[in-house]
Write a protein that holds these residues in place. Sequence first.
Motif, PDB file in Angstrom:
ATOM      1  N   ALA A   1      35.191  46.682  37.903  1.00 58.46           N
ATOM      2  CA  ALA A   1      35.031  47.285  36.584  1.00 58.46           C
ATOM      3  C   ALA A   1      33.540  47.402  36.264  1.00 58.46           C
ATOM      4  O   ALA A   1      32.726  46.614  36.744  1.00 58.46           O
ATOM      5  CB  ALA A   1      35.736  46.432  35.529  1.00 58.46           C
TER       6      ALA A   1
ATOM      7  N   GLY B   1      39.801  44.420  30.084  1.00 64.00           N
ATOM      8  CA  GLY B   1      40.637  44.979  31.139  1.00 64.00           C
ATOM      9  C   GLY B   1      41.418  46.183  30.673  1.00 64.00           C
ATOM     10  O   GLY B   1      41.578  47.166  31.409  1.00 64.00           O
TER      11      GLY B   1
ATOM     12  N   TYR C   1      36.410  41.641  38.100  1.00 64.67           N
ATOM     13  CA  TYR C   1      35.761  42.514  37.130  1.00 64.67           C
ATOM     14  C   TYR C   1      34.367  42.899  37.603  1.00 64.67           C
ATOM     15  O   TYR C   1      33.924  44.046  37.420  1.00 64.67           O
ATOM     16  CB  TYR C   1      35.685  41.794  35.780  1.00 64.67           C
TER      17      TYR C   1
ATOM     18  N   TYR D   1      43.417  40.713  38.507  1.00 59.96           N
ATOM     19  CA  TYR D   1      42.703  40.538  37.238  1.00 59.96           C
ATOM     20  C   TYR D   1      43.630  40.042  36.143  1.00 59.96           C
ATOM     21  O   TYR D   1      43.377  39.002  35.508  1.00 59.96           O
ATOM     22  CB  TYR D   1      42.041  41.857  36.828  1.00 59.96           C
TER      23      TYR D   1
ATOM     24  N   TRP E   1      39.128  49.065  30.591  1.00 59.19           N
ATOM     25  CA  TRP E   1      38.906  49.494  31.982  1.00 59.19           C
ATOM     26  C   TRP E   1      40.039  50.408  32.428  1.00 59.19           C
ATOM     27  O   TRP E   1      39.816  51.478  33.012  1.00 59.19           O
ATOM     28  CB  TRP E   1      38.792  48.232  32.835  1.00 59.19           C
TER      29      TRP E   1
END
Length: 810
Positions: free
Chosen positions: A801, A740, A797, A630, A743
Amino acid sequence: MALSRGALLTVGFLAAAILLLESTLLRLLAIAQNYHFAFLVISLALLGIGASGSALSMRRPSKGESPLATLRRSSLGFSGSVVLAYVAVNLVPFDSYSIAWDRRQILFFGLYYLALALPFFFGGLGIGASLAAASGGSHLVYAANLAGSGLGALLAPAALGIAGVPGAVLASGLTAIAGAMFTGGPRLRRTSAVFLLAGIGFFAYLGFLNLQGSALLGMTLSPYKGLSNAMRYPGASVEHSRWNAISRLDSVAGAGTRQLPGLSYTYKGVLPEQLGISVDGNALHAVTLVGPDAFPAGDHLPEALAFRLHPRAEVLVIEPGGGMGVLQALAGSEGPITVVESNPLLSSTVSRAAGNQDPYAAAHLQLVHAPPRAYLSAAGTRFDLIAFPLTDAYLPVSSGAFSLRETYELTVESFQAALARLGPDGILVATRWLQTPPSEGLRLVATLTEALERGGHPAQQSLVAYRGVQTFTVLVRPGGWPAEDLDQARAFLVERKFDLVWAPDISPEEVNRFNRYPSPDHYLAVRDLLQAGDRSQYTAGYPFDIRPVIDDRPFFFHFFRWEQTPEVLATLGMTWQPFGGSGYLLLFALLALVLLLSALLILLPVFAARDGQARVPVVSGAGQISILLYFACLGIAFLFVEIPLIQRGILVFGHASYAFVAVVPVLLLFSGLGSLAARHRLLPRRMVFALLVGAVFAAAFWFPAWMEAAMGWPAATRIPLTLLFLAPLGFLMGLPFPWGLQWLGESAPGLIAWAWAVNGCASVISAVLAAILSLSYGFTTVIVLGGLAYGGALVVYWQRAPGPINFRRE
């Protein structure tokens, strides 16, 4: 914990100092060494930011340690290391030209690297620590970082223009000190204020010297650069020195300057007196100290044929350097003359050096300061003659040592714009250096041929080409050549002993007559190119890369093909070129180096965590891969989009510094706004992420078209429209990173510093990789790959996530 407003201001000032230093280093190293080396060191310096993330990941903070203290110490450390880096580049005897045969240069390069990476390490340390400590406010830190970076990009040209590179280096250190005051106590604020006042005073002194024409160079030049060579001439002296935002100019007298490129050996007169002007420490541009009425040598230069054919022409001269092309136009034409020079400091320095023989003082001459492409693209006067004078020093083409140099004046689109500004029976004339085997002149023919055919003109009937001992000249008449003009051209070439290379009615018997080669290689190469049924197949099979140069690949001097590799390696260290003649291959060596260092910096915290030596949590294999992919994809994607947009911006704004100021602040400031909006609940994240991918793909194809359309508009219009075009893209690009971080912050806050390291290291890799890919495949391809990298981050993602990171039980 939530960081205070003062801490966010410190982050912003530190980020501004980083960008200001980065922008300044591009100028410093382009002057002190070579533009390849500037790119190399900036790429490695970015690694310092990634290294800071790894250091934070492996470091166990002491009890009671405040993140504000780390941020404050990092700001002060940045200022101190800037001084160390500046001293290092002046004292360490590193020379890029001799690295292939002097093994000591490897050690010197290592010292260069460590010194230049150190400020970026401290800067990254402060910002990374703030991200890790901000918890739910990491998006605010990221926004302050991006906004400060945009501010630093805006400060760079102002600082460079006022006080040059030494002043801009000083300004970067002072900016970081100013930022530290927001998180320091009264004692630190008092001490910092003293340093700031002293620094501002010295900056003002540097600015005063610059205005007086006695600007300090403030750096050690490579002994192989043109200015260094000129100053070895007995009696040589620097008469005038000035900085502006895009250049350093030194006016040199007594250096024995003798430059009349392509002068026929039939000329028997006295050579005119000349002074020299060095731009960025490179080879001198000649300033000829005679008036147009006392310049008989002008009629013996290769471009004189165009003036013979149009003695009363209305002339346009593009980027004349030291003014030789202007003087020749004044001597050869009785009509009005327009000169386009993008650097106002260069033309003013020529005027000052020439004195009473100032070529720009002629009553029938108009001087225009604008990017050449912008002027050519605007509606206006049609000219009888458009000249592209030869102002570059001779550059060997065999090894790709000069590949990265953009030349938007010599692209297909540039020549199309110039041809569109020609009047009926107008002529375009361009001269390049003669290279053997044919390369530079042949690429010029290939590029002009593509421009003609795009406009519906037959190239074989529109071109006349000829060569002398040193130069290769092409005349273009889109309407075709009348027989009487061809007869006059032949008479001139015979009189001046230039060899015909191509004409619509050429015969093999009239080539290679005066400056004889064992074989008429230039004629044969041009003939085969023009008569090839599939021209792309011909260029693909040629020993050098002679494809037409286009705006998407504006690298006129990139002739390297992989088939040349054995020859380049065999002659490594034996050629008078940067990096011993292996400039292009060095990019791949650099790529291998940054891949190795990045892998080390990314993996070291992971292994340290397994041994219980670091504060990084031990994460499951799938979790590690997801985080790595990511944040690596984001690092690659951002620079794969940003770097080509900057290089594309050079086309509109005329210079890399101006393009940097126009593009980078817009992207960074609006990325900062995107980061601020990242926590908004109304944003459907996966949908917006997908929109970002689509926006990048759209920018890859629409941004070049928009720039082409905007080039003819006034500069005051281009800047706000650039903002309008790039702002939505920048806003979207600012969202994925804080998403991110959120997350990670919700399930693994200890991984934030490692993610910062991964992102920084990936950015270093992408900076080198973007340059390599741009050379071969063009800017559009690189931006598309940036879109694909964002697509890869979207996939991660989408799958991982906002679910939690899985930890392995020990």
